[in-house]
Design a protein around this motif. Structure first.
Motif, PDB file in Angstrom:
ATOM      1  N   GLN A 142       0.868  -1.175   0.000  1.00 22.89           N
ATOM      2  CA  GLN A 142       0.000   0.000   0.000  1.00 22.89           C
ATOM      3  C   GLN A 142       0.906   1.226   0.000  1.00 22.89           C
ATOM      4  O   GLN A 142       1.664   1.436   0.948  1.00 22.89           O
ATOM      5  N   GLN A 143       0.837   2.005  -1.085  1.00 20.00           N
ATOM      6  CA  GLN A 143       1.702   3.173  -1.220  1.00 20.00           C
ATOM      7  C   GLN A 143       0.874   4.418  -1.520  1.00 20.00           C
ATOM      8  O   GLN A 143       0.207   4.488  -2.556  1.00 20.00           O
ATOM      9  N   PRO A 144       0.902   5.423  -0.638  1.00 20.90           N
ATOM     10  CA  PRO A 144       0.158   6.655  -0.901  1.00 20.90           C
ATOM     11  C   PRO A 144       0.662   7.395  -2.137  1.00 20.90           C
ATOM     12  O   PRO A 144       1.855   7.364  -2.452  1.00 20.90           O
ATOM     13  N   ILE A 145      -0.266   8.063  -2.816  1.00 21.89           N
ATOM     14  CA  ILE A 145       0.030   8.928  -3.958  1.00 21.89           C
ATOM     15  C   ILE A 145      -0.830  10.183  -3.772  1.00 21.89           C
ATOM     16  O   ILE A 145      -2.032  10.061  -3.512  1.00 21.89           O
ATOM     17  N   PRO A 146      -0.268  11.384  -3.878  1.00 24.29           N
ATOM     18  CA  PRO A 146      -1.094  12.587  -3.767  1.00 24.29           C
ATOM     19  C   PRO A 146      -2.302  12.526  -4.710  1.00 24.29           C
ATOM     20  O   PRO A 146      -2.157  12.161  -5.878  1.00 24.29           O
ATOM     21  N   LYS A 147      -3.469  12.875  -4.190  1.00 20.92           N
ATOM     22  CA  LYS A 147      -4.711  12.704  -4.950  1.00 20.92           C
ATOM     23  C   LYS A 147      -4.725  13.449  -6.277  1.00 20.92           C
ATOM     24  O   LYS A 147      -5.331  12.996  -7.255  1.00 20.92           O
ATOM     25  N   SER A 148      -4.083  14.606  -6.319  1.00 21.73           N
ATOM     26  CA  SER A 148      -4.147  15.444  -7.518  1.00 21.73           C
ATOM     27  C   SER A 148      -3.156  15.023  -8.599  1.00 21.73           C
ATOM     28  O   SER A 148      -3.168  15.566  -9.707  1.00 21.73           O
ATOM     29  N   TRP A 149      -2.295  14.048  -8.311  1.00 23.79           N
ATOM     30  CA  TRP A 149      -1.249  13.659  -9.244  1.00 23.79           C
ATOM     31  C   TRP A 149      -1.712  12.583 -10.213  1.00 23.79           C
ATOM     32  O   TRP A 149      -2.571  11.751  -9.893  1.00 23.79           O
ATOM     33  N   ASN A 150      -1.103  12.570 -11.398  1.00 20.98           N
ATOM     34  CA  ASN A 150      -1.214  11.433 -12.307  1.00 20.98           C
ATOM     35  C   ASN A 150      -0.168  10.395 -11.913  1.00 20.98           C
ATOM     36  O   ASN A 150       0.916  10.755 -11.429  1.00 20.98           O
ATOM     37  N   ALA A 151      -0.475   9.116 -12.122  1.00 20.08           N
ATOM     38  CA  ALA A 151       0.460   8.066 -11.717  1.00 20.08           C
ATOM     39  C   ALA A 151       0.330   6.851 -12.620  1.00 20.08           C
ATOM     40  O   ALA A 151      -0.731   6.577 -13.183  1.00 20.08           O
ATOM     41  N   PHE A 152       1.451   6.123 -12.742  1.00 18.88           N
ATOM     42  CA  PHE A 152       1.460   4.892 -13.532  1.00 18.88           C
ATOM     43  C   PHE A 152       2.417   3.877 -12.927  1.00 18.88           C
ATOM     44  O   PHE A 152       3.295   4.217 -12.129  1.00 18.88           O
ATOM     45  N   ASP A 191      -6.117   7.736  -3.565  1.00 17.87           N
ATOM     46  CA  ASP A 191      -5.039   8.283  -2.748  1.00 17.87           C
ATOM     47  C   ASP A 191      -3.821   7.365  -2.664  1.00 17.87           C
ATOM     48  O   ASP A 191      -2.900   7.618  -1.885  1.00 17.87           O
ATOM     49  N   GLY A 192      -3.811   6.281  -3.453  1.00 18.64           N
ATOM     50  CA  GLY A 192      -2.634   5.427  -3.413  1.00 18.64           C
ATOM     51  C   GLY A 192      -2.783   4.181  -4.265  1.00 18.64           C
ATOM     52  O   GLY A 192      -3.804   3.965  -4.926  1.00 18.64           O
ATOM     53  N   LEU A 193      -1.728   3.379  -4.260  1.00 13.89           N
ATOM     54  CA  LEU A 193      -1.687   2.131  -5.025  1.00 13.89           C
ATOM     55  C   LEU A 193      -1.691   0.944  -4.079  1.00 13.89           C
ATOM     56  O   LEU A 193      -0.985   0.941  -3.062  1.00 13.89           O
ATOM     57  N   GLU A 194      -2.457  -0.076  -4.440  1.00 17.47           N
ATOM     58  CA  GLU A 194      -2.336  -1.381  -3.801  1.00 17.47           C
ATOM     59  C   GLU A 194      -1.850  -2.376  -4.850  1.00 17.47           C
ATOM     60  O   GLU A 194      -2.303  -2.350  -5.998  1.00 17.47           O
ATOM     61  N   VAL A 247       5.457   5.596 -10.665  1.00 17.22           N
ATOM     62  CA  VAL A 247       5.838   6.980 -10.937  1.00 17.22           C
ATOM     63  C   VAL A 247       4.591   7.851 -10.877  1.00 17.22           C
ATOM     64  O   VAL A 247       3.542   7.495 -11.433  1.00 17.22           O
ATOM     65  N   GLY A 248       4.691   8.966 -10.190  1.00 18.93           N
ATOM     66  CA  GLY A 248       3.586   9.912 -10.119  1.00 18.93           C
ATOM     67  C   GLY A 248       4.101  11.327 -10.238  1.00 18.93           C
ATOM     68  O   GLY A 248       5.258  11.615  -9.901  1.00 18.93           O
ATOM     69  N   GLY A 249       3.256  12.222 -10.728  1.00 20.66           N
ATOM     70  CA  GLY A 249       3.681  13.606 -10.862  1.00 20.66           C
ATOM     71  C   GLY A 249       2.500  14.555 -10.868  1.00 20.66           C
ATOM     72  O   GLY A 249       1.375  14.182 -11.227  1.00 20.66           O
ATOM     73  N   GLU A 250       2.770  15.784 -10.464  1.00 17.29           N
ATOM     74  CA  GLU A 250       1.738  16.815 -10.448  1.00 17.29           C
ATOM     75  C   GLU A 250       1.515  17.343 -11.862  1.00 17.29           C
ATOM     76  O   GLU A 250       2.459  17.835 -12.483  1.00 17.29           O
ATOM     77  N   PRO A 251       0.292  17.231 -12.394  1.00 18.15           N
ATOM     78  CA  PRO A 251       0.050  17.712 -13.755  1.00 18.15           C
ATOM     79  C   PRO A 251       0.316  19.213 -13.860  1.00 18.15           C
ATOM     80  O   PRO A 251       0.026  19.981 -12.941  1.00 18.15           O
ATOM     81  N   LEU A 252       0.870  19.628 -15.007  1.00 18.99           N
ATOM     82  CA  LEU A 252       1.149  21.041 -15.230  1.00 18.99           C
ATOM     83  C   LEU A 252      -0.079  21.776 -15.749  1.00 18.99           C
ATOM     84  O   LEU A 252      -0.258  22.960 -15.484  1.00 18.99           O
ATOM     85  N   GLY A 253      -0.898  21.086 -16.542  1.00 21.27           N
ATOM     86  CA  GLY A 253      -2.102  21.699 -17.076  1.00 21.27           C
ATOM     87  C   GLY A 253      -1.835  22.845 -18.027  1.00 21.27           C
ATOM     88  O   GLY A 253      -2.631  23.785 -18.111  1.00 21.27           O
ATOM     89  N   GLU A 254      -0.714  22.775 -18.748  1.00 22.41           N
ATOM     90  CA  GLU A 254      -0.352  23.835 -19.684  1.00 22.41           C
ATOM     91  C   GLU A 254      -0.380  23.316 -21.124  1.00 22.41           C
ATOM     92  O   GLU A 254      -0.272  22.106 -21.350  1.00 22.41           O
ATOM     93  N   PRO A 255      -0.489  24.219 -22.102  1.00 21.60           N
ATOM     94  CA  PRO A 255      -0.419  23.788 -23.502  1.00 21.60           C
ATOM     95  C   PRO A 255       0.919  23.106 -23.783  1.00 21.60           C
ATOM     96  O   PRO A 255       1.941  23.452 -23.165  1.00 21.60           O
ATOM     97  N   LEU A 256       0.902  22.155 -24.695  1.00 25.23           N
ATOM     98  CA  LEU A 256       2.113  21.403 -25.032  1.00 25.23           C
ATOM     99  C   LEU A 256       2.294  21.376 -26.539  1.00 25.23           C
ATOM    100  O   LEU A 256       1.372  21.015 -27.277  1.00 25.23           O
ATOM    101  N   VAL A 257       3.482  21.751 -26.987  1.00 24.65           N
ATOM    102  CA  VAL A 257       3.864  21.591 -28.389  1.00 24.65           C
ATOM    103  C   VAL A 257       5.233  20.927 -28.387  1.00 24.65           C
ATOM    104  O   VAL A 257       6.180  21.441 -27.789  1.00 24.65           O
ATOM    105  N   GLN A 258       5.324  19.769 -29.030  1.00 23.24           N
ATOM    106  CA  GLN A 258       6.573  19.005 -29.036  1.00 23.24           C
ATOM    107  C   GLN A 258       7.016  18.736 -30.458  1.00 23.24           C
ATOM    108  O   GLN A 258       6.217  18.358 -31.317  1.00 23.24           O
ATOM    109  N   LEU A 259       8.312  18.939 -30.692  1.00 27.35           N
ATOM    110  CA  LEU A 259       8.938  18.527 -31.935  1.00 27.35           C
ATOM    111  C   LEU A 259      10.167  17.720 -31.559  1.00 27.35           C
ATOM    112  O   LEU A 259      11.222  18.286 -31.242  1.00 27.35           O
TER     113      LEU A 259
END
Length: 301
Positions: free
Chosen positions: A191-201, A231-234, A248-260
């Motif tokens: 059982q591992q907590p993950i901040p609720k607002s984060w994306n995780a995989f 709030d976490g992974l089992e 892996v988890g991270g706080e989403p930026l919520g910004e426009p993205l353009v990648q080349l």
């Protein structure tokens, strides 16, 4: 709301909302990667741009190439890779070692095999917020022996970034990120907590396990699991062999993205400017004009 029974309990387990197998593809010069994030099925999982499980045998590798606007996290599983860049930084990371590179406004570097046989590892690309995209490049490198580890009830974790089992990593993450390397013995339950607002995989490296729900289907190596809200992974290892995976988890930026390719910005105008900067050796790419890595010279790339 009830109190957690301990510091690593989970009240609302995240369920697996998407799963797919990372299949091999060619990248760099003769290198093979299993790309999960960054493929056409999953272009972006805010703030994560790319996840590659790479396999490289000399003379194949990733010769001189640029980056701007994000961070690369290289974690070696087997063998060694030598890194060189136009700032004069050079070093070799071996099994279990970590390099956290902030490309910022610009870097040109190479990543090439430094040992016999096949070199295996993971490389994760993490997006930077618009306010950080043009900062100066920087590195954080940690040798395997210095990566924080903890164990409890058949669960072992290497804390690359963030916190697990009461143990914290010294790595500073400009984009708030957790990166945990778990190994579960047969019969172990995590059982591992993950901040609720984060994306995780989850990305499975070895063995097989159940994630999110004890009755879920078993997942084996090279599979990426996107986790839903909670709030976490089992996770459970109900097999007879060890289960190893990264969370892996991270706080989403919520910004426009353009990648080349290796350039990641917020607008097309910024991408156009980046191409102009790189082609004219300005605004962070000045040293690229006269630099080639030792590996590129030796191999005549």
């Amino acid at each position: 709301m009830p109190e957690r029974e301990d510091s690593w309990g989970v009240l609302e387990p995240r369920q697996v909302v998407r799963k797919f197998l990372a299949r091999p593809q060619h990248e760099g010069v003769g290198a093979v990667v299993r790309r999960s994030i960054g493929r056409f099925e999953l272009r972006y999982f805010d703030p994560f741009l790319v996840l590659d499980e790479f396999s490289v045998t000399a003379p194949a590798g990733f010769p001189d190439h640029p980056h701007r606007g994000f961070e690369t996290v290289t974690y070696m599983l087997q063998g060694a890779v030598t890194h060189e860049d136009f700032e004069g930084h050079k070093g070799t990371i071996g099994p279990g070692d970590l390099q956290w590179m902030t490309a910022g406004r610009g870097i040109v570097h190479s990543e090439m095999p430094a040992a016999q046989g096949t070199q295996r590892g993971l490389q994760l690309w993490i997006n930077l917020a618009s306010q950080h995209k043009m900062i100066e490049p920087r590195y954080q490198e940690i040798s395997s022996k210095d990566i924080a580890e903890a164990s409890k009830d058949g669960v072992k974790v290497r804390v690359i970034a963030g916190e697990a089992l009461g143990t914290k990593s010294p790595i500073y993450t400009r984009t708030p990120t957790m990166y945990l390397d778990f190994t579960l013995k047969p019969g172990a339950h995590l059982q591992q907590p993950i901040p609720k607002s984060w994306n995780a995989f989850v990305y499975v490296l070895e063995g097989e396990g159940k994630f999110g729900n004890a009755k879920s289907s078993t997942t084996s190596a090279h599979n990426l699991l996107l986790l839903g809200s909670g709030d976490g992974l089992e996770a459970w290892n109900k097999s007879a062999k060890p289960l190893r995976f990264i969370l892996v988890g991270g706080e989403p930026l919520g910004e426009p993205l353009v990648q080349l390719g290796p350039f990641v910005m917020n607008t097309q105008e910024e991408i156009d400017q980046t191409i102009e900067d790189f082609e004219n050796y300005v605004n962070g790419f000045e040293k690229a004009r006269h630099w080639r890595s030792e590996a590129a010279i030796e191999l005549d790339f």
